[in-house]
Design a protein around this motif. Structure first.
Motif: not given
Length: 300
Positions: A191-193, A196, A246, A242
């Motif tokens: 996952l992108s920051m 997160q 995912t 996102e």
């Protein structure tokens, strides 16, 4: 994001503070009947039962009986989201995927407006404010989803996966996983920051309501109400496309693909996955339609 800690949760307990897990009620709870939802997909020579789980439960619920036990007993293969590797292997994977290496502490990654609530959440768990500073936000969020539940008496050991795994071993049934431990950890780690950090921020916001939310989820699960359970689990995933794609949608599609392929082999399969994957408009049950397969609710 109430469902995220339930989607891929048990591995986080490997890094949870032991003291937080030792406050479960000492008095055994009275046994209460539970009848969780069960579905079946079948053709002339293949039957696949689909059972939705809640990964952590308090003791006292009687669910592995009646229709669920009958379906399990008829099966010659058991399928779970993941077959847990040994503790040392799993902990090494969690450390590899879940610790930050960018030199920025977790507290620094959090929006300033969330830092006081984050420190309070750790203090309420008896932990110092820097306890998770070496972790990636996703791992801290998963721990913060689970540690309060452990204090309330919820335990992976009471969860369906443990019960099913033991029953399969006792009966000599093979058990396979839809995903590996490294894959599951990779979903979060990939996952992108921003995603997160949003996950962690949402977890902090939800912590005061965690007890009530979990009671509502378990009550819906126990009475076999997947629609209500789905609303509780999935109601705010739309806020993070996102994360939803995912951790939920892509995995549901892959599992529907697996079911379609498995239907080409004869046998009876008992498949147990997190209940959130069997609820909502993009569930595994819905994804099966693309394969011209229909899951039918089992009445028991």
């Amino acid at each position: 994001m109430k469902m995220l800690g339930k989607l891929i949760a048990p591995f986080a307990l490997l890094l949870a503070a032991p003291a937080c897990a030792q406050t479960a009620p000492a008095t055994p709870a009275a046994t209460r009947d539970a009848d969780p939802a069960l579905w079946v997909v079948k053709d002339k020579d293949t039957t696949i039962y689909l059972f939705g789980t809640i990964h952590v439960l308090q003791p006292g619920l009687s669910w592995f009986d009646e229709g669920v036990k009958k379906a399990f007993d008829q099966s010659n293969q058991v399928v779970l989201e993941m077959v847990m590797p040994d503790k040392d292997t799993m902990q090494a994977l969690v450390l590899k995927k879940g610790l930050a290496h960018d030199g920025t502490t977790l507290t620094q990654k959090l929006p300033e407006a969330k830092r006081a609530a984050y420190a309070k959440a750790l203090a309420d768990l008896g932990m110092p404010a820097n306890a998770f500073d070496a972790m990636e936000p996703w791992l801290a969020a998963t721990n913060l989803s689970l540690l309060p539940l452990m204090k309330l008496g919820y335990d992976v050991g009471n969860g369906p996966e443990q019960t099913i795994t033991k029953a399969a071993a006792d009966a000599g049934k093979p058990v396979i996983g839809l995903e590996t431990a490294e894959q599951q950890l990779g979903f979060f780690d990939g996952l992108s920051m921003p995603a997160q950090v949003a996950f962690l921020s949402s977890t902090i916001d939800e912590m005061p309501k965690l007890d009530a939310t979990m009671k509502s989820m378990v009550a819906s699960w126990a009475k076999g109400d997947p629609d209500a359970l789905g609303r509780t689990l999935n109601d705010d995933l739309d806020a993070s496309p996102e994360v939803k794609q995912t951790l939920l949608v892509d995995r549901n599609k892959h599992w529907a693909d697996w079911i379609d392929a498995r239907m080409k082999q004869p046998g009876v399969v008992f498949m147990a996955v997190g209940a959130g994957h069997l609820a909502g408009d993009q569930s595994v049950l819905v994804q099966l339609r693309a394969h011209h397969l229909k899951a039918k609710r089992v009445k028991y």
